[in-house]
Write a protein that holds these residues in place. Structure first.
Motif, PDB file in Angstrom:
ATOM      1  N   ASP A 145       0.809  -1.216   0.000  1.00 48.22           N
ATOM      2  CA  ASP A 145       0.000   0.000   0.000  1.00 48.22           C
ATOM      3  C   ASP A 145       0.845   1.271   0.000  1.00 48.22           C
ATOM      4  O   ASP A 145       0.323   2.366   0.206  1.00 48.22           O
ATOM      5  N   ARG A 146       2.158   1.116  -0.259  1.00 47.87           N
ATOM      6  CA  ARG A 146       3.041   2.283  -0.326  1.00 47.87           C
ATOM      7  C   ARG A 146       3.918   2.186  -1.571  1.00 47.87           C
ATOM      8  O   ARG A 146       4.350   1.094  -1.954  1.00 47.87           O
ATOM      9  N   LEU A 147       4.196   3.314  -2.187  1.00 49.46           N
ATOM     10  CA  LEU A 147       5.097   3.321  -3.340  1.00 49.46           C
ATOM     11  C   LEU A 147       6.473   2.787  -2.956  1.00 49.46           C
ATOM     12  O   LEU A 147       7.164   2.183  -3.793  1.00 49.46           O
ATOM     13  N   GLU A 148       6.848   2.980  -1.711  1.00 46.04           N
ATOM     14  CA  GLU A 148       8.168   2.538  -1.247  1.00 46.04           C
ATOM     15  C   GLU A 148       8.328   1.018  -1.251  1.00 46.04           C
ATOM     16  O   GLU A 148       9.434   0.516  -1.070  1.00 46.04           O
ATOM     17  N   HIS A 177      10.424   9.001  -4.974  1.00 41.44           N
ATOM     18  CA  HIS A 177       9.411   8.568  -4.006  1.00 41.44           C
ATOM     19  C   HIS A 177       9.784   7.239  -3.358  1.00 41.44           C
ATOM     20  O   HIS A 177       9.011   6.716  -2.541  1.00 41.44           O
ATOM     21  N   THR A 245      -2.862  -0.784 -11.416  1.00 41.13           N
ATOM     22  CA  THR A 245      -2.231  -0.976 -10.109  1.00 41.13           C
ATOM     23  C   THR A 245      -2.957  -2.048  -9.316  1.00 41.13           C
ATOM     24  O   THR A 245      -4.019  -2.537  -9.713  1.00 41.13           O
ATOM     25  N   VAL A 249      -2.191   1.449  -4.349  1.00 43.35           N
ATOM     26  CA  VAL A 249      -1.247   2.528  -4.649  1.00 43.35           C
ATOM     27  C   VAL A 249      -1.721   3.377  -5.833  1.00 43.35           C
ATOM     28  O   VAL A 249      -0.962   4.188  -6.356  1.00 43.35           O
ATOM     29  N   GLU A 251      -3.921   5.924  -6.264  1.00 45.62           N
ATOM     30  CA  GLU A 251      -3.966   7.378  -6.124  1.00 45.62           C
ATOM     31  C   GLU A 251      -2.566   7.960  -6.012  1.00 45.62           C
ATOM     32  O   GLU A 251      -2.273   9.025  -6.576  1.00 45.62           O
ATOM     33  N   ALA A 252      -1.682   7.266  -5.297  1.00 46.34           N
ATOM     34  CA  ALA A 252      -0.312   7.753  -5.157  1.00 46.34           C
ATOM     35  C   ALA A 252       0.403   7.747  -6.506  1.00 46.34           C
ATOM     36  O   ALA A 252       1.147   8.682  -6.834  1.00 46.34           O
ATOM     37  N   ASP A 255      -0.957  10.657  -8.605  1.00 43.36           N
ATOM     38  CA  ASP A 255      -0.443  11.953  -8.164  1.00 43.36           C
ATOM     39  C   ASP A 255       0.920  12.262  -8.781  1.00 43.36           C
ATOM     40  O   ASP A 255       1.228  13.429  -9.062  1.00 43.36           O
ATOM     41  N   VAL A 256       1.724  11.219  -9.000  1.00 45.30           N
ATOM     42  CA  VAL A 256       3.021  11.427  -9.646  1.00 45.30           C
ATOM     43  C   VAL A 256       2.863  11.576 -11.150  1.00 45.30           C
ATOM     44  O   VAL A 256       3.408  12.498 -11.768  1.00 45.30           O
TER      45      VAL A 256
END
Length: 263
Positions: A145-148, A177, A245, A249, A251-252, A255-256
């Motif tokens: 759930d994180r780009l990382e 990111h 996706t 993730v 929306e993240a 955003d990029v």
């Protein structure tokens, strides 16, 4: 439970795949449509065999395909969307990352889809409401759930100008990111399926043809993922940007990507 359309798609993919695999082994002369955009007798012969198999079963259905049926059929009630050889540049350079992609759309909605790599006999299949399968086994998108925590797939298309620059800028931004990495393998249909199997957390491209994404889109959705344009709009049956996706993730990623959308 299978459907008549799915069974025909499977048979057609096997026929087309056999042609592509034979040319891959024996060699074929490549021709250029424009810069970086290649075609060969493998593409054309496979497309004709696939369409012939479909029309034997469904003579009244419309076809949208890359080589010889790329006209205006997108609004048909019964529509087959075909890429006989996704990853033609890979094919030309003996890189075994290619696919036959076939999707059936009913009233504008994907009903079933198949992405098949005939070189290693790998199948990605989906039927609306029945999930996504990799070689017959049900699969799901990843849970990051994180780009990382994800690897991102992308593609450059054939535009060597603004779209290429936008893609490179977005890669740099995604790297800042903290994503684990970016991969560009050159066959969008397979890349989309890798989102569905959880290999990629996301895949995007700023311009893609409908035959490249028609089957892969359904695979991602049936695997629990989300597919839109890079502007977070519904995906049309037309040349479009695409963002696929695991959903978590989305929306993240948007955003990029929207920052670098070329005007």
């Amino acid at each position: 439970m299978t459907t008549p359309e799915f069974q025909v798609a499977e048979d057609a993919a096997r026929l087309g795949g056999a042609i592509v695999a034979r040319y891959f082994r024996e060699g074929v002369t490549m021709r250029s449509k424009d810069v970086g955009n290649l075609v060969s007798d493998a593409d054309v012969e496979a497309e004709r065999a696939i369409i012939a198999e479909i029309r034997r079963a469904f003579p009244g259905h419309a076809v949208l395909a890359e080589e010889e049926h790329s006209g205006d059929a997108a609004g048909a009630e019964h529509l087959w969307v075909i890429d006989p050889l996704d990853g033609t540049n890979n094919f030309a350079h003996k890189i075994p990352h290619i696919a036959v992609s076939i999707a059936y759309y009913h009233k504008g909605e994907p009903s079933c889809g198949i992405v098949y790599n005939p070189l290693d006999d790998t199948w990605y299949t989906a039927i609306r409401g029945q999930g996504a399968r990799h070689n017959g086994k049900l699969v799901r998108v990843g849970e990051e759930d994180r780009l990382e925590d994800i690897v991102v797939g992308t593609g450059f298309g054939y535009d060597r100008g603004a779209l290429m620059e936008a893609t490179l800028a977005s890669i740099a931004d995604l790297s800042r990111h903290g994503i684990h990495g970016v991969r560009r393998f050159g066959a969008a249909a397979l890349d989309l399926c890798w989102v569905g199997t959880g290999i990629f957390g996301a895949f995007y491209e700023y311009t893609l043809q409908p035959w490249d994404f028609a089957a892969g889109r359904l695979f991602v959705e049936e695997a629990g993922g989300r597919v839109t344009t890079c502007q977070n709009k519904s995906l049309p049956m037309a040349p479009s940007s695409i963002l696929a996706t695991n959903g978590l993730v989305h929306e993240a990623m948007h955003d990029v990507l929207r920052i670098h959308w070329p005007d």
